[in-house]
Motif scaffolding. Structure first.
Motif, PDB file in Angstrom:
ATOM      1  N   LYS A  44       0.860  -1.175   0.000  1.00 28.96           N
ATOM      2  CA  LYS A  44       0.000   0.000   0.000  1.00 28.96           C
ATOM      3  C   LYS A  44       0.901   1.230   0.000  1.00 28.96           C
ATOM      4  O   LYS A  44       1.463   1.587   1.014  1.00 28.96           O
ATOM      5  N   ALA A  45       1.039   1.869  -1.164  1.00 32.00           N
ATOM      6  CA  ALA A  45       1.988   2.961  -1.285  1.00 32.00           C
ATOM      7  C   ALA A  45       1.386   4.168  -1.992  1.00 32.00           C
ATOM      8  O   ALA A  45       2.089   4.951  -2.589  1.00 32.00           O
ATOM      9  N   HIS A  46       0.081   4.299  -1.948  1.00 27.62           N
ATOM     10  CA  HIS A  46      -0.559   5.444  -2.571  1.00 27.62           C
ATOM     11  C   HIS A  46      -0.907   6.471  -1.495  1.00 27.62           C
ATOM     12  O   HIS A  46      -1.262   6.106  -0.379  1.00 27.62           O
ATOM     13  N   ILE A  47      -0.823   7.733  -1.852  1.00 32.11           N
ATOM     14  CA  ILE A  47      -1.035   8.803  -0.874  1.00 32.11           C
ATOM     15  C   ILE A  47      -2.424   8.747  -0.228  1.00 32.11           C
ATOM     16  O   ILE A  47      -2.617   9.173   0.900  1.00 32.11           O
ATOM     17  N   ASN A  48      -3.398   8.189  -0.933  1.00 27.90           N
ATOM     18  CA  ASN A  48      -4.759   8.115  -0.391  1.00 27.90           C
ATOM     19  C   ASN A  48      -5.043   6.812   0.349  1.00 27.90           C
ATOM     20  O   ASN A  48      -6.174   6.554   0.720  1.00 27.90           O
ATOM     21  N   ASN A  49      -4.035   5.970   0.520  1.00 25.54           N
ATOM     22  CA  ASN A  49      -4.248   4.702   1.210  1.00 25.54           C
ATOM     23  C   ASN A  49      -4.335   4.887   2.707  1.00 25.54           C
ATOM     24  O   ASN A  49      -3.884   5.882   3.272  1.00 25.54           O
ATOM     25  N   TYR A  50      -4.927   3.912   3.335  1.00 26.94           N
ATOM     26  CA  TYR A  50      -4.993   3.866   4.778  1.00 26.94           C
ATOM     27  C   TYR A  50      -4.845   2.411   5.189  1.00 26.94           C
ATOM     28  O   TYR A  50      -4.962   1.508   4.373  1.00 26.94           O
ATOM     29  N   VAL A  51      -4.570   2.193   6.430  1.00 21.64           N
ATOM     30  CA  VAL A  51      -4.388   0.843   6.951  1.00 21.64           C
ATOM     31  C   VAL A  51      -5.492   0.577   7.962  1.00 21.64           C
ATOM     32  O   VAL A  51      -5.765   1.401   8.831  1.00 21.64           O
ATOM     33  N   VAL A  52      -6.136  -0.582   7.820  1.00 23.20           N
ATOM     34  CA  VAL A  52      -7.183  -0.987   8.747  1.00 23.20           C
ATOM     35  C   VAL A  52      -6.594  -2.044   9.669  1.00 23.20           C
ATOM     36  O   VAL A  52      -5.987  -3.007   9.213  1.00 23.20           O
ATOM     37  N   ILE A  53      -6.724  -1.840  10.971  1.00 22.79           N
ATOM     38  CA  ILE A  53      -6.197  -2.810  11.929  1.00 22.79           C
ATOM     39  C   ILE A  53      -7.261  -3.126  12.973  1.00 22.79           C
ATOM     40  O   ILE A  53      -8.254  -2.419  13.090  1.00 22.79           O
ATOM     41  N   ALA A  54      -7.021  -4.196  13.674  1.00 17.90           N
ATOM     42  CA  ALA A  54      -7.934  -4.563  14.770  1.00 17.90           C
ATOM     43  C   ALA A  54      -7.967  -3.395  15.758  1.00 17.90           C
ATOM     44  O   ALA A  54      -6.967  -2.707  15.931  1.00 17.90           O
ATOM     45  N   PRO A  55      -9.071  -3.127  16.344  1.00 20.42           N
ATOM     46  CA  PRO A  55     -10.301  -3.913  16.425  1.00 20.42           C
ATOM     47  C   PRO A  55     -11.363  -3.516  15.399  1.00 20.42           C
ATOM     48  O   PRO A  55     -12.550  -3.663  15.666  1.00 20.42           O
ATOM     49  N   SER A  56     -11.013  -3.016  14.198  1.00 20.76           N
ATOM     50  CA  SER A  56     -12.011  -2.680  13.184  1.00 20.76           C
ATOM     51  C   SER A  56     -12.821  -3.919  12.820  1.00 20.76           C
ATOM     52  O   SER A  56     -12.326  -5.051  12.888  1.00 20.76           O
ATOM     53  N   ASP A  57     -14.069  -3.702  12.421  1.00 18.96           N
ATOM     54  CA  ASP A  57     -14.956  -4.810  12.061  1.00 18.96           C
ATOM     55  C   ASP A  57     -14.285  -5.750  11.061  1.00 18.96           C
ATOM     56  O   ASP A  57     -13.789  -5.316  10.019  1.00 18.96           O
ATOM     57  N   GLY A  58     -14.272  -7.033  11.374  1.00 17.21           N
ATOM     58  CA  GLY A  58     -13.752  -8.036  10.451  1.00 17.21           C
ATOM     59  C   GLY A  58     -12.246  -8.204  10.461  1.00 17.21           C
ATOM     60  O   GLY A  58     -11.699  -9.005   9.714  1.00 17.21           O
ATOM     61  N   TYR A  59     -11.541  -7.438  11.268  1.00 14.61           N
ATOM     62  CA  TYR A  59     -10.085  -7.515  11.317  1.00 14.61           C
ATOM     63  C   TYR A  59      -9.637  -7.898  12.717  1.00 14.61           C
ATOM     64  O   TYR A  59     -10.238  -7.505  13.704  1.00 14.61           O
ATOM     65  N   GLN A  60      -8.562  -8.652  12.770  1.00 18.32           N
ATOM     66  CA  GLN A  60      -8.007  -9.021  14.067  1.00 18.32           C
ATOM     67  C   GLN A  60      -6.488  -9.037  13.956  1.00 18.32           C
ATOM     68  O   GLN A  60      -5.935  -9.172  12.878  1.00 18.32           O
ATOM     69  N   PHE A  61      -5.816  -8.897  15.096  1.00 15.23           N
ATOM     70  CA  PHE A  61      -4.363  -8.970  15.101  1.00 15.23           C
ATOM     71  C   PHE A  61      -3.919 -10.387  14.780  1.00 15.23           C
ATOM     72  O   PHE A  61      -4.458 -11.355  15.307  1.00 15.23           O
ATOM     73  N   VAL A  62      -2.933 -10.510  13.887  1.00 15.22           N
ATOM     74  CA  VAL A  62      -2.344 -11.814  13.602  1.00 15.22           C
ATOM     75  C   VAL A  62      -1.191 -12.050  14.572  1.00 15.22           C
ATOM     76  O   VAL A  62      -0.960 -13.151  15.033  1.00 15.22           O
ATOM     77  N   ASN A  63      -0.475 -10.985  14.877  1.00 15.53           N
ATOM     78  CA  ASN A  63       0.589 -11.065  15.883  1.00 15.53           C
ATOM     79  C   ASN A  63       0.690  -9.715  16.575  1.00 15.53           C
ATOM     80  O   ASN A  63       0.061  -8.757  16.172  1.00 15.53           O
ATOM     81  N   HIS A  64       1.463  -9.658  17.606  1.00 15.16           N
ATOM     82  CA  HIS A  64       1.615  -8.416  18.357  1.00 15.16           C
ATOM     83  C   HIS A  64       3.056  -7.909  18.296  1.00 15.16           C
ATOM     84  O   HIS A  64       3.514  -7.222  19.194  1.00 15.16           O
ATOM     85  N   HIS A  65       3.757  -8.244  17.205  1.00 16.00           N
ATOM     86  CA  HIS A  65       5.124  -7.785  17.041  1.00 16.00           C
ATOM     87  C   HIS A  65       5.156  -6.272  16.792  1.00 16.00           C
ATOM     88  O   HIS A  65       4.257  -5.713  16.171  1.00 16.00           O
ATOM     89  N   LYS A  66       6.198  -5.651  17.264  1.00 16.03           N
ATOM     90  CA  LYS A  66       6.392  -4.227  17.048  1.00 16.03           C
ATOM     91  C   LYS A  66       6.655  -3.990  15.557  1.00 16.03           C
ATOM     92  O   LYS A  66       7.334  -4.774  14.896  1.00 16.03           O
ATOM     93  N   ILE A  67       6.097  -2.902  15.003  1.00 20.40           N
ATOM     94  CA  ILE A  67       6.354  -2.560  13.604  1.00 20.40           C
ATOM     95  C   ILE A  67       7.794  -2.080  13.482  1.00 20.40           C
ATOM     96  O   ILE A  67       8.257  -1.253  14.273  1.00 20.40           O
ATOM     97  N   VAL A  68       8.501  -2.607  12.498  1.00 20.52           N
ATOM     98  CA  VAL A  68       9.907  -2.254  12.299  1.00 20.52           C
ATOM     99  C   VAL A  68      10.075  -1.567  10.952  1.00 20.52           C
ATOM    100  O   VAL A  68       9.227  -1.674  10.077  1.00 20.52           O
ATOM    101  N   GLU A  69      11.178  -0.874  10.796  1.00 22.87           N
ATOM    102  CA  GLU A  69      11.496  -0.236   9.519  1.00 22.87           C
ATOM    103  C   GLU A  69      11.819  -1.319   8.494  1.00 22.87           C
ATOM    104  O   GLU A  69      12.489  -2.306   8.799  1.00 22.87           O
TER     105      GLU A  69
END
Length: 134
Positions: free
Chosen positions: A16-41
């Motif tokens: 997802k690399a477009h300026i108008n993109n967004y990221v949907v993450i838990a607890p949004s409807d229908g989404y859940q965490f797959v892991n709880h790892h810290k986001i890295v560069e």
């Protein structure tokens, strides 16, 4: 480093690399965490892997030098989009939307925009079905 959006880069992985993109993450409807790892560069290797390799819209270096072209204008990109089509599946709807917006922004008559978009779809390697195009 610049990367282009690439839907379906790997099974279940979209870049997802477009300026108008967004990221949907838990607890949004229908989404859940797959892991709880810290986001890295992202590593250099990953960025290199997802960076596009000479798209069909790139101007060859020899032509850039001959005509002293330093950067392609947005209008030039619109013309190339019309000539070469909407791209592969996963990008066609986004590219069509950008084309419509770009043409309307430049004051092109809406009826002409529709005709140019139809032409662009016809020029695509995998044109959108009429129902999806509409």
């Amino acid at each position: 480093i610049e990367v282009e959006q690439n839907i379906g880069w790997l099974k279940g992985v979209d870049v997802k690399a477009h300026i108008n993109n967004y990221v949907v993450i838990a607890p949004s409807d229908g989404y859940q965490f797959v892991n709880h790892h810290k986001i890295v560069e992202a590593s250099k290797e990953l960025l290199k892997a997802i960076k596009p390799v000479n798209s069909q819209y790139d101007i060859p270096e020899s032509v850039r030098n001959k005509y002293h072209i330093t950067e392609k204008s947005k209008t030039a990109e619109l013309f190339e989009r019309i000539a070469f089509g909407l791209g592969g599946s996963g990008m066609r709807n986004n590219n069509l939307t950008e084309l419509i917006g770009g043409l309307l922004f430049r004051g092109v008559d809406p009826d002409a925009v529709l005709q140019l978009c139809r032409l662009t779809n016809q020029n695509s390697p995998q044109p959108l079905e009429e129902s999806e195009f509409n």
